[in-house]
Write a protein that holds these residues in place. Structure first.
Motif, PDB file in Angstrom:
ATOM      1  N   ILE A  74      79.670  21.982  53.555  1.00 53.89           N
ATOM      2  CA  ILE A  74      79.737  23.393  53.167  1.00 53.89           C
ATOM      3  C   ILE A  74      78.323  23.954  53.167  1.00 53.89           C
ATOM      4  O   ILE A  74      77.423  23.415  52.527  1.00 53.89           O
ATOM      5  CB  ILE A  74      80.377  23.565  51.779  1.00 53.89           C
ATOM      6  N   ILE A  75      78.144  25.037  53.905  1.00 56.39           N
ATOM      7  CA  ILE A  75      76.842  25.698  53.987  1.00 56.39           C
ATOM      8  C   ILE A  75      76.969  27.111  53.439  1.00 56.39           C
ATOM      9  O   ILE A  75      77.953  27.801  53.691  1.00 56.39           O
ATOM     10  CB  ILE A  75      76.298  25.692  55.437  1.00 56.39           C
ATOM     11  N   GLY A  76      75.976  27.537  52.678  1.00 52.25           N
ATOM     12  CA  GLY A  76      75.980  28.872  52.091  1.00 52.25           C
ATOM     13  C   GLY A  76      74.944  29.774  52.730  1.00 52.25           C
ATOM     14  O   GLY A  76      73.922  29.300  53.241  1.00 52.25           O
ATOM     15  N   GLY A  77      75.210  31.068  52.689  1.00 52.46           N
ATOM     16  CA  GLY A  77      74.257  32.035  53.206  1.00 52.46           C
ATOM     17  C   GLY A  77      74.664  33.447  52.858  1.00 52.46           C
ATOM     18  O   GLY A  77      75.796  33.684  52.423  1.00 52.46           O
ATOM     19  N   VAL A  78      73.753  34.381  53.031  1.00 51.76           N
ATOM     20  CA  VAL A  78      74.071  35.779  52.769  1.00 51.76           C
ATOM     21  C   VAL A  78      74.925  36.328  53.913  1.00 51.76           C
ATOM     22  O   VAL A  78      74.761  35.916  55.067  1.00 51.76           O
ATOM     23  CB  VAL A  78      72.793  36.643  52.601  1.00 51.76           C
ATOM     24  N   PRO A  79      75.840  37.260  53.624  1.00 49.81           N
ATOM     25  CA  PRO A  79      76.687  37.832  54.685  1.00 49.81           C
ATOM     26  C   PRO A  79      75.939  38.929  55.442  1.00 49.81           C
ATOM     27  O   PRO A  79      76.296  40.106  55.385  1.00 49.81           O
ATOM     28  CB  PRO A  79      77.884  38.376  53.897  1.00 49.81           C
ATOM     29  N   GLU A  80      74.891  38.539  56.140  1.00 54.51           N
ATOM     30  CA  GLU A  80      74.033  39.493  56.836  1.00 54.51           C
ATOM     31  C   GLU A  80      73.813  39.068  58.281  1.00 54.51           C
ATOM     32  O   GLU A  80      74.087  37.926  58.657  1.00 54.51           O
ATOM     33  CB  GLU A  80      72.690  39.625  56.099  1.00 54.51           C
ATOM     34  N   LEU A 101      82.251  21.887  59.540  1.00 52.81           N
ATOM     35  CA  LEU A 101      81.323  22.744  58.801  1.00 52.81           C
ATOM     36  C   LEU A 101      82.055  23.979  58.300  1.00 52.81           C
ATOM     37  O   LEU A 101      82.753  24.657  59.062  1.00 52.81           O
ATOM     38  CB  LEU A 101      80.152  23.158  59.705  1.00 52.81           C
ATOM     39  N   ARG A 102      81.897  24.274  57.025  1.00 50.82           N
ATOM     40  CA  ARG A 102      82.521  25.447  56.400  1.00 50.82           C
ATOM     41  C   ARG A 102      81.441  26.362  55.860  1.00 50.82           C
ATOM     42  O   ARG A 102      80.491  25.904  55.221  1.00 50.82           O
ATOM     43  CB  ARG A 102      83.452  25.023  55.256  1.00 50.82           C
ATOM     44  N   TRP A 103      81.598  27.657  56.094  1.00 48.23           N
ATOM     45  CA  TRP A 103      80.620  28.658  55.653  1.00 48.23           C
ATOM     46  C   TRP A 103      81.091  29.316  54.359  1.00 48.23           C
ATOM     47  O   TRP A 103      82.263  29.648  54.220  1.00 48.23           O
ATOM     48  CB  TRP A 103      80.441  29.725  56.725  1.00 48.23           C
ATOM     49  N   LYS A 104      80.181  29.521  53.416  1.00 46.37           N
ATOM     50  CA  LYS A 104      80.497  30.231  52.181  1.00 46.37           C
ATOM     51  C   LYS A 104      79.507  31.380  52.001  1.00 46.37           C
ATOM     52  O   LYS A 104      78.298  31.163  52.009  1.00 46.37           O
ATOM     53  CB  LYS A 104      80.441  29.292  50.973  1.00 46.37           C
ATOM     54  N   ASP A 105      80.029  32.600  51.880  1.00 46.34           N
ATOM     55  CA  ASP A 105      79.182  33.775  51.676  1.00 46.34           C
ATOM     56  C   ASP A 105      78.652  33.839  50.248  1.00 46.34           C
ATOM     57  O   ASP A 105      79.391  33.577  49.285  1.00 46.34           O
ATOM     58  CB  ASP A 105      79.978  35.064  51.935  1.00 46.34           C
TER      59      ASP A 105
END
Length: 284
Positions: free
Chosen positions: A5-11, A33-37
């Motif tokens: 799980i990878i996190g990041g800003v929704p930009e 791989l899963r994305w988390k806003d």
């Protein structure tokens, strides 16, 4: 298939990750791989890393360096965006404040303590020779949406956020832009929890290889500007300007740059001590 799980800003900076996930580029390497806003930004992601809610993050350089020094058990594995972040300094449209100098001693609206909006308020204050003890005050507003609601109601006097992501709210009259404060270092790095690195270093290395293959040609993708404009509610003219100023990286943060970040944080009183390079960076 290993799940990460990878996190990041929704930009727009993170569109390469979306494209990689959409096109199943990570699945091709047997990686789930899963994305988390994280609309709240770096402070929110720092906590998620500490809580083991995410394995990796695309995060502001100064924010993660400070948090690792303060005990976050993670390491920087690569620069993601080499170019500086252009922090727009915004006030409500009907605010009495016209220039950055007018904001001395007023309250900065920040997403949370330890976030980029918090740390860059110190950098901006230092750039204008303000008293860091007496001329800085803070009001927590969680994220961009919180600022849109809070600033016009007088909760906080100014708000620092990425200039192009806030441009639509300048255009529609929610905010006024009174200045811009660039980061004096690369804006985003990729960070991984140390426990994950210890157990899955080769998989992390593969994830980096996949995203680097996307970012190296990102600007040459057909209709990429139109895609960004539609996905993030931007004007095409603004997107083209942003693309001309933004440069992705496929390399690790240099020791010299890391020293510069730590020196600045120390000078601003945001850390008490510096750490050796090998406690902040992981080199494959």
């Amino acid at each position: 298939m290993k799940k990460f799980i990878i996190g990041g800003v929704p930009e727009h900076f993170n569109l390469p990750w979306y494209l990689g996930l959409r096109d199943k580029k990570f699945q091709e390497k047997d990686i789930n791989l899963r994305w988390k806003d994280f609309p709240g930004g770096t402070g929110e992601m720092n906590q998620a890393l500490r809580d083991k809610e995410i394995d990796m993050a695309v995060i502001l350089t100064e924010g993660i360096v400070r948090d690792i020094i303060h005990g976050n058990q993670s390491s920087i594995v690569q620069v993601f965006v080499e170019s500086p972040l252009l922090w727009g300094i915004h006030v409500a449209t009907d605010s009495e404040f016209e220039e950055i100098s007018d904001l001395k001693g007023t309250a900065a609206a920040i997403s949370r303590y330890g976030s980029g909006s918090h740390l860059m308020a110190y950098v901006n204050a230092e750039n204008h020779d303000w008293d860091l003890q007496n001329d800085l005050n803070f009001t927590e507003i969680k994220d961009l949406e919180g600022a849109i609601e809070s600033l016009p109601n007088g909760e906080g006097d100014y708000f620092m956020w990425e200039k192009f992501m806030t441009k639509p709210y300048v255009d529609n009259g929610t905010f006024r832009l009174v200045g811009v404060s660039p980061t004096p270092w690369p804006s985003f790095v990729i960070v991984v929890r140390n426990e994950v690195l210890k157990e899955n270093a080769e998989i992390v290395k593969t994830i980096l290889e996949v995203i680097n293959h996307i970012t190296i040609d990102f600007k040459n993708l057909p209709s990429v500007a139109e895609m960004i404009a539609n996905r993030y509610g931007q004007e095409l003219e603004d997107v083209n300007e942003w693309l001309s100023l933004t440069h992705w990286s496929q390399k690790q943060l240099s020791e010299k740059t890391l020293e510069k970040v730590q020196d600045q944080l120390l000078k601003l009183g945001l850390i008490e001590d510096k750490l050796p390079t090998d406690q902040l960076l992981h080199n494959f």
